[in-house]
Design an enzyme around this catalytic site. Structure first.
Site, PDB file in Angstrom:
ATOM      1  N   ASP A  47      12.805   4.147 -18.432  1.00 38.19           N
ATOM      2  CA  ASP A  47      12.065   5.411 -18.586  1.00 38.19           C
ATOM      3  C   ASP A  47      10.903   5.212 -19.572  1.00 38.19           C
ATOM      4  O   ASP A  47      10.092   6.114 -19.780  1.00 38.19           O
ATOM      5  CB  ASP A  47      12.981   6.585 -18.971  1.00 38.19           C
ATOM      6  CG  ASP A  47      13.755   6.361 -20.253  1.00 38.19           C
ATOM      7  OD1 ASP A  47      13.593   5.291 -20.879  1.00 38.19           O
ATOM      8  OD2 ASP A  47      14.524   7.269 -20.641  1.00 38.19           O
ATOM      9  N   ASP A  86      16.765   3.470 -15.053  1.00 39.61           N
ATOM     10  CA  ASP A  86      17.147   4.381 -16.132  1.00 39.61           C
ATOM     11  C   ASP A  86      17.371   5.782 -15.577  1.00 39.61           C
ATOM     12  O   ASP A  86      16.579   6.259 -14.751  1.00 39.61           O
ATOM     13  CB  ASP A  86      15.993   4.474 -17.154  1.00 39.61           C
ATOM     14  CG  ASP A  86      16.299   3.744 -18.445  1.00 39.61           C
ATOM     15  OD1 ASP A  86      17.485   3.492 -18.731  1.00 39.61           O
ATOM     16  OD2 ASP A  86      15.338   3.410 -19.163  1.00 39.61           O
ATOM     17  N   LYS A 115      21.172   2.982 -15.743  1.00 37.97           N
ATOM     18  CA  LYS A 115      21.404   2.824 -17.189  1.00 37.97           C
ATOM     19  C   LYS A 115      21.371   4.195 -17.856  1.00 37.97           C
ATOM     20  O   LYS A 115      20.532   5.029 -17.506  1.00 37.97           O
ATOM     21  CB  LYS A 115      20.348   1.912 -17.821  1.00 37.97           C
ATOM     22  CG  LYS A 115      20.505   1.795 -19.344  1.00 37.97           C
ATOM     23  CD  LYS A 115      19.697   0.652 -19.927  1.00 37.97           C
ATOM     24  CE  LYS A 115      18.242   0.958 -20.160  1.00 37.97           C
ATOM     25  NZ  LYS A 115      17.979   2.116 -21.051  1.00 37.97           N
ATOM     26  N   GLU A 117      21.946   6.285 -21.819  1.00 35.67           N
ATOM     27  CA  GLU A 117      21.998   6.142 -23.285  1.00 35.67           C
ATOM     28  C   GLU A 117      23.163   6.959 -23.833  1.00 35.67           C
ATOM     29  O   GLU A 117      23.374   8.094 -23.411  1.00 35.67           O
ATOM     30  CB  GLU A 117      20.683   6.656 -23.897  1.00 35.67           C
ATOM     31  CG  GLU A 117      19.474   5.853 -23.484  1.00 35.67           C
ATOM     32  CD  GLU A 117      18.169   6.356 -24.123  1.00 35.67           C
ATOM     33  OE1 GLU A 117      18.208   7.227 -25.013  1.00 35.67           O
ATOM     34  OE2 GLU A 117      17.106   5.867 -23.707  1.00 35.67           O
ATOM     35  N   GLU A 184      19.730  -1.644 -28.727  1.00 29.71           N
ATOM     36  CA  GLU A 184      18.319  -1.535 -29.131  1.00 29.71           C
ATOM     37  C   GLU A 184      18.198  -1.333 -30.643  1.00 29.71           C
ATOM     38  O   GLU A 184      18.821  -0.426 -31.214  1.00 29.71           O
ATOM     39  CB  GLU A 184      17.641  -0.369 -28.386  1.00 29.71           C
ATOM     40  CG  GLU A 184      16.176  -0.214 -28.796  1.00 29.71           C
ATOM     41  CD  GLU A 184      15.345   0.645 -27.863  1.00 29.71           C
ATOM     42  OE1 GLU A 184      15.859   1.080 -26.817  1.00 29.71           O
ATOM     43  OE2 GLU A 184      14.161   0.867 -28.205  1.00 29.71           O
TER      44      GLU A 184
HETATM   45  O1  KIV Z   1      13.165   2.353 -21.024  1.00 36.41           O
HETATM   46  C1  KIV Z   1      13.234   1.157 -21.326  1.00 36.41           C
HETATM   47  O2  KIV Z   1      12.320   0.362 -21.090  1.00 36.41           O
HETATM   48  C2  KIV Z   1      14.447   0.694 -21.991  1.00 36.41           C
HETATM   49  C3  KIV Z   1      14.399  -0.664 -22.607  1.00 36.41           C
HETATM   50  C4  KIV Z   1      13.574  -0.639 -23.823  1.00 36.41           C
HETATM   51  C5  KIV Z   1      15.760  -1.194 -22.874  1.00 36.41           C
HETATM   52  O3  KIV Z   1      15.400   1.400 -22.068  1.00 36.41           O
END
Ligand code: KIV
Length: 271
Positions: A47, A86, A115, A117, A184
């Site tokens: 994202d 994401d 993915k 968070e 991160e």
């Molecule tokens: O959105 C993204 O690019 C990420 C990476 C920084 C891991 O989540």
């Protein structure tokens, strides 16, 4: 003959064999083709597209429709790498049902995994997604979707208690079924401890050398993004300068009548 696709179970196998995993972000088909052809294992449709491509201030503004659009493009360009998309802010936090439905849309757009968070607060959603066949990558440490709560993009897990919490959160995600965890901007000690505590691979970004793999935002490492670049990023190219130099040369040529050249053969724009 084309190389076999990287699949979700291959990443755990790489950790078992002690092979590092190379991950980069990608947002369009052309870049996906280039990074895939260079042998990158995982292409993350991050994202971060909101900041480095769409010009938003942060990732919270990114919509599911935008992620679907970029995921389709990356999936068209990647033939070997595992494509992970994401889940944008508020597409998996409200209810387990919404999380599963939205993750399903990202898989239908061509991602092989999503993915998310967060730690225990989203473990229920992770568990259900995994139960219905959607591979999930976790993301701990600095979680950019929580930037307002964190009060900025600050380094995480530097103190002993914070490291213990990080390890517990990683265990919670592992129990919920994630196949890998992004760490991160956490302290190097924290990254080392999580990496040895869980059986799934850890993918670090600004988390030191002891993770099972590394991820960078491609626009940062290629020097294509002209905004703030975090200090942990190694820049392998300076494409923003190349683009500006080429555009200046083109504009100069057009204004001076040097382009187009009369002798250049005429053909259609694309063969
Ligand atoms: O959105 C993204 O690019 C990420 C990476 C920084 C891991 O989540």
């Amino acid at each position: 003959m084309s190389e076999p696709r990287v699949r979700v179970p291959d990443l755990r196998e790489k950790k078992r064999r002690g092979e590092k995993i190379a991950v980069l972000t990608a947002y369009d088909a052309t870049m996906a083709r280039l990074l895939d052809g260079a042998g990158v294992d995982v292409l993350l449709v991050g994202d971060s597209v909101g900041v480095v491509v769409l010009g938003y201030e942060h990732t919270l503004t990114v919509t599911l429709d935008e992620m679907l659009h970029h995921t389709r493009a990356v999936a068209r360009g990647a033939t070997r790498a595992l494509v992970v998309a994401d889940m944008p802010f508020m597409t998996y936090q409200v209810s387990v049902e919404e999380a599963v439905r939205n993750a399903g849309l990202l898989l239908q757009a061509g991602a092989a995994a999503v993915k998310v968070e967060g730690g225990p607060a989203i473990a229920g959603a992770v568990r259900r997604m995994v139960e219905v066949g959607i591979p999930v990558m976790g993301h701990l440490g600095l979680q950019p979707q929580s930037v307002h709560q964190l009060g900025g993009y600050k380094r995480q897990a530097m103190q002993r208690e914070e490291i213990e919490t990080l390890v517990e959160d990683a265990h919670a995600l592992e129990r919920a079924g994630v196949f890998a965890i992004v760490l991160e901007a956490v302290g190097h000690d924290a990254a080392r401890q999580v990496t040895s505590a869980v059986s799934v691979p850890t993918i670090g970004i600004g988390a030191g050398p002891d993770c099972d793999g590394q991820v960078l935002v491609s626009h940062d490492m290629l020097g294509l993004f002209d905004g703030h670049i975090p200090s942990f990023v190694k820049q392998y190219a300076h494409l923003a300068e190349d683009v500006a130099r080429a555009a200046r040369a083109y504009a100069d040529d057009v204004r001076a009548g040097r382009f187009p050249e009369a002798a250049r053969p005429l053909e259609t724009r694309r063969s």
